[in-house]
Design an enzyme around this catalytic site. Structure first.
Site, PDB file in Angstrom:
ATOM      1  N   ILE A   1      35.776   9.907 -38.998  1.00 45.98           N
ATOM      2  CA  ILE A   1      36.271   8.729 -39.715  1.00 45.98           C
ATOM      3  C   ILE A   1      35.149   7.989 -40.466  1.00 45.98           C
ATOM      4  CG2 ILE A   1      36.068   6.910 -37.935  1.00 45.98           C
ATOM      5  CD1 ILE A   1      39.041   6.224 -38.662  1.00 45.98           C
ATOM      6  N   GLY A  41      40.592   7.976 -26.119  1.00 50.96           N
ATOM      7  CA  GLY A  41      39.315   8.490 -25.606  1.00 50.96           C
ATOM      8  C   GLY A  41      38.978   7.795 -24.294  1.00 50.96           C
ATOM      9  N   VAL A 101      34.253   6.347 -31.002  1.00 46.19           N
ATOM     10  CA  VAL A 101      34.345   6.094 -32.443  1.00 46.19           C
ATOM     11  C   VAL A 101      33.650   4.761 -32.784  1.00 46.19           C
ATOM     12  CG1 VAL A 101      36.633   4.988 -32.448  1.00 46.19           C
ATOM     13  CG2 VAL A 101      35.911   6.317 -34.404  1.00 46.19           C
ATOM     14  N   ASP A 102      33.705   3.811 -31.858  1.00 50.45           N
ATOM     15  CA  ASP A 102      33.062   2.510 -32.039  1.00 50.45           C
ATOM     16  C   ASP A 102      31.553   2.711 -32.255  1.00 50.45           C
ATOM     17  OD1 ASP A 102      32.709  -0.201 -32.059  1.00 50.45           O
ATOM     18  OD2 ASP A 102      33.162  -0.538 -29.932  1.00 50.45           O
ATOM     19  N   SER A 123      42.725   4.297 -28.408  1.00 50.80           N
ATOM     20  CA  SER A 123      42.922   4.346 -26.945  1.00 50.80           C
ATOM     21  C   SER A 123      42.921   5.749 -26.345  1.00 50.80           C
ATOM     22  CB  SER A 123      44.238   3.649 -26.515  1.00 50.80           C
ATOM     23  OG  SER A 123      44.079   2.256 -26.550  1.00 50.80           O
ATOM     24  N   TYR A 166      39.599   4.953 -23.227  1.00 49.98           N
ATOM     25  CA  TYR A 166      40.666   4.145 -22.634  1.00 49.98           C
ATOM     26  C   TYR A 166      41.788   4.980 -22.003  1.00 49.98           C
ATOM     27  CZ  TYR A 166      38.738  -0.371 -24.157  1.00 49.98           C
ATOM     28  OH  TYR A 166      37.946  -1.474 -24.310  1.00 49.98           O
TER      29      TYR A 166
HETATM   30  N1  AR6 Z   1      35.974   9.954 -36.064  1.00 46.93           N
HETATM   31  C1  AR6 Z   1      37.284   9.979 -35.697  1.00 46.93           C
HETATM   32  N2  AR6 Z   1      37.682   9.938 -34.425  1.00 46.93           N
HETATM   33  C2  AR6 Z   1      36.733   9.869 -33.454  1.00 46.93           C
HETATM   34  C3  AR6 Z   1      35.353   9.818 -33.750  1.00 46.93           C
HETATM   35  C4  AR6 Z   1      34.996   9.876 -35.130  1.00 46.93           C
HETATM   36  N3  AR6 Z   1      33.714   9.835 -35.508  1.00 46.93           N
HETATM   37  N4  AR6 Z   1      34.662   9.751 -32.565  1.00 46.93           N
HETATM   38  C5  AR6 Z   1      35.578   9.766 -31.587  1.00 46.93           C
HETATM   39  N5  AR6 Z   1      36.828   9.851 -32.105  1.00 46.93           N
HETATM   40  P1  AR6 Z   1      37.376   6.234 -28.207  1.00 46.93           P
HETATM   41  P2  AR6 Z   1      39.303   4.272 -27.123  1.00 46.93           P
HETATM   42  C6  AR6 Z   1      38.135   9.885 -31.450  1.00 46.93           C
HETATM   43  O1  AR6 Z   1      36.860   6.513 -26.845  1.00 46.93           O
HETATM   44  O2  AR6 Z   1      39.911   5.307 -26.269  1.00 46.93           O
HETATM   45  C7  AR6 Z   1      34.434   2.467 -26.941  1.00 46.93           C
HETATM   46  O3  AR6 Z   1      33.325   2.492 -26.108  1.00 46.93           O
HETATM   47  C8  AR6 Z   1      38.142  10.403 -30.020  1.00 46.93           C
HETATM   48  O4  AR6 Z   1      38.220  11.816 -30.006  1.00 46.93           O
HETATM   49  O5  AR6 Z   1      36.387   6.074 -29.289  1.00 46.93           O
HETATM   50  O6  AR6 Z   1      40.192   3.344 -27.885  1.00 46.93           O
HETATM   51  C9  AR6 Z   1      34.883   1.058 -27.303  1.00 46.93           C
HETATM   52  O7  AR6 Z   1      33.802   0.160 -27.378  1.00 46.93           O
HETATM   53  C10 AR6 Z   1      39.422   9.772 -29.498  1.00 46.93           C
HETATM   54  O8  AR6 Z   1      40.557  10.621 -29.779  1.00 46.93           O
HETATM   55  O9  AR6 Z   1      38.264   4.858 -28.210  1.00 46.93           O
HETATM   56  C11 AR6 Z   1      35.812   0.720 -26.187  1.00 46.93           C
HETATM   57  O10 AR6 Z   1      35.130   0.250 -25.049  1.00 46.93           O
HETATM   58  C12 AR6 Z   1      39.610   8.501 -30.326  1.00 46.93           C
HETATM   59  O11 AR6 Z   1      38.610   8.561 -31.355  1.00 46.93           O
HETATM   60  C13 AR6 Z   1      36.458   2.036 -25.844  1.00 46.93           C
HETATM   61  O12 AR6 Z   1      35.549   3.052 -26.253  1.00 46.93           O
HETATM   62  C14 AR6 Z   1      39.426   7.212 -29.554  1.00 46.93           C
HETATM   63  O13 AR6 Z   1      38.423   7.369 -28.558  1.00 46.93           O
HETATM   64  C15 AR6 Z   1      37.725   2.256 -26.617  1.00 46.93           C
HETATM   65  O14 AR6 Z   1      38.346   3.424 -26.172  1.00 46.93           O
END
Ligand code: AR6
Length: 336
Positions: free
Chosen positions: A10, A118, A32-33, A116, A120
């Site tokens: 993203i 990943g 992703v954050d 959410s 979460y």
């Molecule tokens: N591009 C697109 N999608 C991605 C990328 C990327 N570069 N990297 C990961 N994903 P998550 P959450 C996907 O854990 O579950 C953080 O620490 C990944 O495969 O990023 O909402 C925050 O600070 C997954 O399917 O977010 C919060 O504490 C999706 O993004 C917590 O994680 C979401 O995974 C939020 O958890």
């Protein structure tokens, strides 16, 4: 196509805004954050510090800094706690709040990660369904181009049963269309042609066609001149839908629809023609007729066709669900 599911990182998306799956503090994290903060640079964190956090299900906006997008919309999805703590509604609200914020800023293109799903812990197939349903519902009433960005293949899982059902449906038909040696296929084709000839000979009547048959023939000939565009507009009128309701349901944007509307000889692509068949909730026979107008047929030599046929045959006309399945089987998506 107003909603597209794409496989990408993203942080590389050239859109008006990307959405961050953040935590309530908005002070950065992993997943992703972390990737977004790394790519945007420290100015992003500095702006986030001024926002006073964000509640679960809500959204806030910042500049995009070194990212290729203009803005980052930060939203917070729910932590999965078994599904009985209002997770679905909170997740839907995270998507809706982000989309409403994008609308307020008059943004035209927005990319979401699978919020959410990943850290979460929201089950991926369910997270995907909430995303697709909520974005789809929003797009029925608003004009925007939304990308749902799937990072890794494993993130993408159709419900196991649906996947198995569609696989079996494809196998039944696709294998038949491709099965057997060339000689066998040729033999079958010849046999089919021979049978048709026999029937023709049997049915050939030297006398004049009966009046009813002649009327049918005249009606058919009258319809010959109807183009794809004309048939489409006629069917929209018959359905009682407005044009906008129909093209939104078909995941087609307004510009493409205007082109089809204003050019009676417009030749759509197959995914566009199929999308209208789905939006109009046509039966398989009617869908075939509409496709024919655009010079296409449903073919059992194409997985794309078989998957769309699978949904139409079951009366499931949810274009976003069909697109999820097409995406899972690496096919083009329905829409413009
Ligand atoms: N591009 C697109 N999608 C991605 C990328 C990327 N570069 N990297 C990961 N994903 P998550 P959450 C996907 O854990 O579950 C953080 O620490 C990944 O495969 O990023 O909402 C925050 O600070 C997954 O399917 O977010 C919060 O504490 C999706 O993004 C917590 O994680 C979401 O995974 C939020 O958890």
């Amino acid at each position: 196509m107003p909603l597209q599911i794409v496989r990408d990182d993203i942080t590389t998306m050239k859109v008006d805004a990307i959405v961050n799956a953040a935590k309530e503090s908005l002070l950065g994290g992993g997943g992703v954050d972390g990737a977004i903060h790394t790519a945007a640079g420290p100015e992003l964190l500095a702006e986030c510090r001024t926002l006073g956090g964000c509640r679960t299900g809500e959204a806030k906006i910042t500049q995009g800094y070194r990212l290729p997008c203009r803005y980052v919309i930060h939203t917070v999805g729910p932590v999965w706690r078994g599904g009985t703590h209002g997770e679905r509604e909170l997740l839907a609200s995270a998507y809706r709040s982000s989309l409403e914020l994008a609308q307020r800023y008059r943004l035209q293109t927005v990319a979401f990660p699978l919020i959410s799903s990943g850290a979460y812990g929201y089950p991926k197939a369910q997270a995907l369904k909430v995303a697709v349903d909520t974005i789809g519902e929003f797009l029925l009433h608003n004009d925007m181009m939304v990308y749902l960005v799937i990072f890794d293949r494993a993130s993408f899982e159709l419900g196991e049963k649906l996947f198995a059902d569609i696989s079996a449906y494809i196998d039944d038909r696709y294998v038949k269309a491709h099965g057997g040696s060339r000689i066998e296929q040729r033999r079958r084709a010849l046999f089919a042609a021979g049978t048709a000839c026999e029937q023709e000979t049997e049915n050939a009547a030297p006398c004049q066609a009966a009046p009813q048959a002649r009327r049918d023939l005249e009606e058919a000939l009258g319809k010959l001149d109807e183009s794809f565009s004309q048939m489409l507009l006629r069917k929209i009128d018959q359905s009682g839908m407005t044009d906008a309701q129909c093209y939104k349901k078909a995941n087609i944007d307004r510009k493409l629809f205007s082109k089809i509307r204003s050019d009676i000889h417009y030749k759509p692509s197959k995914p566009t023609a199929m999308a209208f068949a789905v939006a109009l909730e046509l039966s398989l026979a009617e869908a075939r007729e509409l496709l024919e107008k655009a010079g296409f047929a449903f073919s059992h030599a194409s997985k794309f066709d078989i998957i769309v046929e699978y949904f139409i045959a079951r009366g499931n006309y949810n274009i976003f669900e069909i697109n999820e399945a097409l995406f899972a089987f690496d096919q083009s998506l329905l829409g413009g």
